[in-house]
Design a protein around this motif. Structure first.
Motif, PDB file in Angstrom:
ATOM      1  N   ILE A  74       0.858  -1.173   0.000  1.00  8.50           N
ATOM      2  CA  ILE A  74       0.000   0.000   0.000  1.00  8.50           C
ATOM      3  C   ILE A  74       0.899   1.229   0.000  1.00  8.50           C
ATOM      4  CG2 ILE A  74      -1.951   1.148   1.125  1.00  8.50           C
ATOM      5  CD1 ILE A  74      -2.221  -1.341   2.891  1.00  8.50           C
ATOM      6  N   GLY A  75       0.575   2.190  -0.814  1.00 12.82           N
ATOM      7  CA  GLY A  75       1.339   3.418  -0.828  1.00 12.82           C
ATOM      8  C   GLY A  75       2.137   3.583  -2.103  1.00 12.82           C
ATOM      9  N   SER A  76       3.044   4.527  -2.076  1.00 11.86           N
ATOM     10  CA  SER A  76       3.807   4.883  -3.268  1.00 11.86           C
ATOM     11  C   SER A  76       4.839   3.807  -3.609  1.00 11.86           C
ATOM     12  CB  SER A  76       4.513   6.225  -3.053  1.00 11.86           C
ATOM     13  OG  SER A  76       5.394   6.497  -4.114  1.00 11.86           O
ATOM     14  N   SER A  88      -8.562   9.156   5.820  1.00 11.48           N
ATOM     15  CA  SER A  88      -8.130  10.385   6.490  1.00 11.48           C
ATOM     16  C   SER A  88      -7.030  11.090   5.704  1.00 11.48           C
ATOM     17  CB  SER A  88      -7.617  10.059   7.896  1.00 11.48           C
ATOM     18  OG  SER A  88      -6.385   9.368   7.845  1.00 11.48           O
ATOM     19  N   ASP A  89      -6.896  12.396   5.928  1.00 10.89           N
ATOM     20  CA  ASP A  89      -5.821  13.159   5.309  1.00 10.89           C
ATOM     21  C   ASP A  89      -4.456  12.627   5.740  1.00 10.89           C
ATOM     22  OD1 ASP A  89      -7.677  14.764   4.053  1.00 10.89           O
ATOM     23  OD2 ASP A  89      -7.558  16.384   5.529  1.00 10.89           O
ATOM     24  N   LEU A  90      -4.364  12.243   7.021  1.00 14.21           N
ATOM     25  CA  LEU A  90      -3.108  11.698   7.532  1.00 14.21           C
ATOM     26  C   LEU A  90      -2.724  10.436   6.770  1.00 14.21           C
ATOM     27  CD1 LEU A  90      -0.808  11.636   9.660  1.00 14.21           C
ATOM     28  CD2 LEU A  90      -2.360  10.299  11.120  1.00 14.21           C
ATOM     29  N   ALA A  91      -3.672   9.531   6.585  1.00 15.31           N
ATOM     30  CA  ALA A  91      -3.388   8.284   5.870  1.00 15.31           C
ATOM     31  C   ALA A  91      -2.991   8.577   4.425  1.00 15.31           C
ATOM     32  CB  ALA A  91      -4.597   7.361   5.923  1.00 15.31           C
ATOM     33  N   GLY A  92      -3.656   9.546   3.808  1.00 14.47           N
ATOM     34  CA  GLY A  92      -3.300   9.900   2.442  1.00 14.47           C
ATOM     35  C   GLY A  92      -1.881  10.423   2.333  1.00 14.47           C
ATOM     36  N   ARG A  93      -1.494  11.304   3.259  1.00 12.42           N
ATOM     37  CA  ARG A  93      -0.123  11.824   3.251  1.00 12.42           C
ATOM     38  C   ARG A  93       0.890  10.725   3.525  1.00 12.42           C
ATOM     39  NH1 ARG A  93       1.041  15.053   7.266  1.00 12.42           N
ATOM     40  NH2 ARG A  93      -0.941  15.007   8.387  1.00 12.42           N
ATOM     41  N   LEU A 134       5.949  10.440   9.864  1.00 10.76           N
ATOM     42  CA  LEU A 134       5.979  11.627   9.012  1.00 10.76           C
ATOM     43  C   LEU A 134       6.809  12.741   9.652  1.00 10.76           C
ATOM     44  CD1 LEU A 134       2.306  11.686   7.683  1.00 10.76           C
ATOM     45  CD2 LEU A 134       4.382  11.349   6.325  1.00 10.76           C
ATOM     46  N   GLU A 135       6.696  12.882  10.978  1.00 10.70           N
ATOM     47  CA  GLU A 135       7.502  13.884  11.683  1.00 10.70           C
ATOM     48  C   GLU A 135       8.990  13.573  11.588  1.00 10.70           C
ATOM     49  OE1 GLU A 135       6.247  14.182  15.700  1.00 10.70           O
ATOM     50  OE2 GLU A 135       4.303  15.106  15.234  1.00 10.70           O
ATOM     51  N   GLU A 190       4.203   9.229   1.171  1.00  7.09           N
ATOM     52  CA  GLU A 190       5.597   9.265   1.616  1.00  7.09           C
ATOM     53  C   GLU A 190       6.185   7.890   1.927  1.00  7.09           C
ATOM     54  OE1 GLU A 190       7.514  11.895   1.681  1.00  7.09           O
ATOM     55  OE2 GLU A 190       5.922  13.239   0.996  1.00  7.09           O
ATOM     56  N   PHE A 191       5.327   6.931   2.295  1.00  4.24           N
ATOM     57  CA  PHE A 191       5.807   5.623   2.745  1.00  4.24           C
ATOM     58  C   PHE A 191       5.141   4.503   1.959  1.00  4.24           C
ATOM     59  CE2 PHE A 191       6.970   8.223   6.308  1.00  4.24           C
ATOM     60  CZ  PHE A 191       8.094   7.607   6.861  1.00  4.24           C
ATOM     61  N   LEU A 192       5.902   3.456   1.733  1.00  2.49           N
ATOM     62  CA  LEU A 192       5.368   2.207   1.191  1.00  2.49           C
ATOM     63  C   LEU A 192       5.202   1.237   2.359  1.00  2.49           C
ATOM     64  CD1 LEU A 192       4.655   0.288  -1.175  1.00  2.49           C
ATOM     65  CD2 LEU A 192       7.080  -0.349  -1.233  1.00  2.49           C
TER      66      LEU A 192
END
Length: 420
Positions: free
Chosen positions: A193-195, A230-235, A396-397, A239-241
């Motif tokens: 899941i993710g990029s 959520s926006d958090l999950a989308g961001r 993310l932080e 950024e993460f796979l």
């Protein structure tokens, strides 16, 4: 009581530990992997294990309405995780006494019951009496004519886990592929899941030990949150796979084993010699994912034990990202002030576990995430989802942190670790 995650997953898809080294244990008895049926013609009763994860060793009649079911492990010695799952069919309604008799173990799992194999609830504790210092549990049940399922835990087997992965992949442009095969040839599958082009990887692992169903439930809720709206999950997905292998031991799960793989090995003690095809396949996948310029940022291995618990690196161990375990668990505790976050820093005394291998090889924070056998299923959903939120927020932080410097090794070797 609400339906468990198992039925939730089925409906969703329709709509859309540690004690012995990795040596081969001596077989106690060979039990057919295809299951078996015990028929008692005089009483029109059948006890059946011909379904995924169905397993008992024997069934005998004591009298007309009382039966003994023997529960025996695949190998000995073994961790005390006595799995059982069977169906009872009777042509007429009747009240039965079922004696669960344990060999090489004692009663651990409060029986779960179901009428369809999907929606489960605990058997009323007043209908389960433990005797003989835990070596026997006496159940009072009502059977017939509808099939009654009885199991140590809900059935979360290969088919529903595969359907669950397919459901997430379909709605999140995820990718489900096989990374290898078990000793019997069953696929070991992963979900991404993710990029795909991300240089940051999170790896989630589940069910090295067959009966640890609450670990699967926790992992599934955790991943559902990462795949959420959520926006958090989308961001985070940008950024993460996130790579998930939810079923490391398909043979053990489908066959109804207590602890081991079909090769007679505790897979979570095989992360040094890698004698089993399952651990080799997962090891090779992690090495592939962590190949430069990618970095492994977090490894979580989901399990079950007697209580919710996090096994982490010792406080003085160098990890990447720095201080992640303490910060993450602190965030979970702050989010759920009425929930006790139990942390046990450990090196496992040199035992070759997955978390120890990952940390020693890559310097990455590696955590064994244990869920309690009897943790309320709605509570698992709540805590797992919140833990995933805290993980995404924190990673993310920390995403600007420098990566660890480690000497690359060929697959299967541990890298000399230097973390800056």
């Amino acid at each position: 009581m609400r339906n468990t995650l198992v039925s939730f997953v089925v409906l969703l898809v329709a709509a859309l530990r540690f004690d012995s080294p990795p040596v081969f244990a001596q077989a106690v008895h060979a039990v057919p992997t295809s299951g078996q049926v015990f028929r008692f013609d005089a009483s029109d009763l059948a006890v059946d294990t011909r379904f995924p994860a169905g397993r008992i060793a024997d069934c005998s009649r004591i009298d007309e309405d009382e039966y003994r079911i023997t529960i025996r492990p695949e190998n000995a010695p073994i961790n005390n995780s006595p799995w059982y799952a069977f169906q009872i069919r009777s042509e007429r309604p009747r009240s039965l006494t079922i004696r669960l008799t344990y060999e090489n173990g004692t009663h651990r799992y409060q029986p779960k019951i179901s009428r369809d194999g999907q929606r489960w609830s605990p058997l009323d504790p007043g209908l389960c009496r433990v005797e003989k210092k835990g070596r026997e549990a006496v159940l009072q049940i009502d059977a017939g004519p509808e099939t009654l399922w009885i199991a140590a835990q809900e059935l979360v087997t290969q088919k529903p886990l595969t359907q669950w992965m397919e459901g997430i992949a379909a709605r999140r442009s995820g990718r489900k592929t096989a990374i290898g095969r078990s000793l019997s040839g069953r696929p070991i599958e992963k979900l991404e899941i993710g990029s795909p082009g991300s240089k940051r990887v999170v790896f989630l692992l589940g069910r090295q030990h067959p009966p640890e169903v609450t670990g699967s439930l926790g992992l599934m809720h955790f991943v559902e949150t990462i795949a959420g709206e959520s926006d958090l999950a989308g961001r985070f997905r940008e950024e993460f796979l996130t790579v998930v292998v939810p079923l490391a031991n398909p043979d053990g799960v489908e066959t109804g084993y207590w602890r081991h793989s079909l090769g007679g090995v505790d897979l979570n003690r095989d992360w040094s010699s890698f004698t089993q095809p399952e651990t080799r396949a997962i090891r090779d996948e992690i090495h592939r994912l962590a190949r430069k310029p990618r970095q492994l940022w977090l490894f979580l291995d989901f399990h079950s034990t007697h209580q919710d618990l996090f096994y982490t690196q010792p406080d003085d161990a160098a990890t990447f990202p720095a201080d992640f375990a303490g910060d993450w668990l602190g965030g979970i505790q702050k989010r759920f002030p009425d929930y006790r976050v139990r942390r046990e820093p450990t090196s496992y005394g040199g035992k070759p576990t997955s978390m120890r291998w990952v940390h020693r090889t890559f310097g990455t924070t590696a955590i064994t995430y244990e869920w309690g056998d009897r943790t309320e299923r709605d509570r698992i959903r709540e805590i797992a989802s919140g833990a995933a939120v805290e993980m995404m927020r924190l990673l993310l932080e920390k995403s600007e942190c420098p990566a660890p410097v480690a000497t690359e090794q060929s697959a299967g070797e541990e890298a000399p670790l230097t973390v800056h």
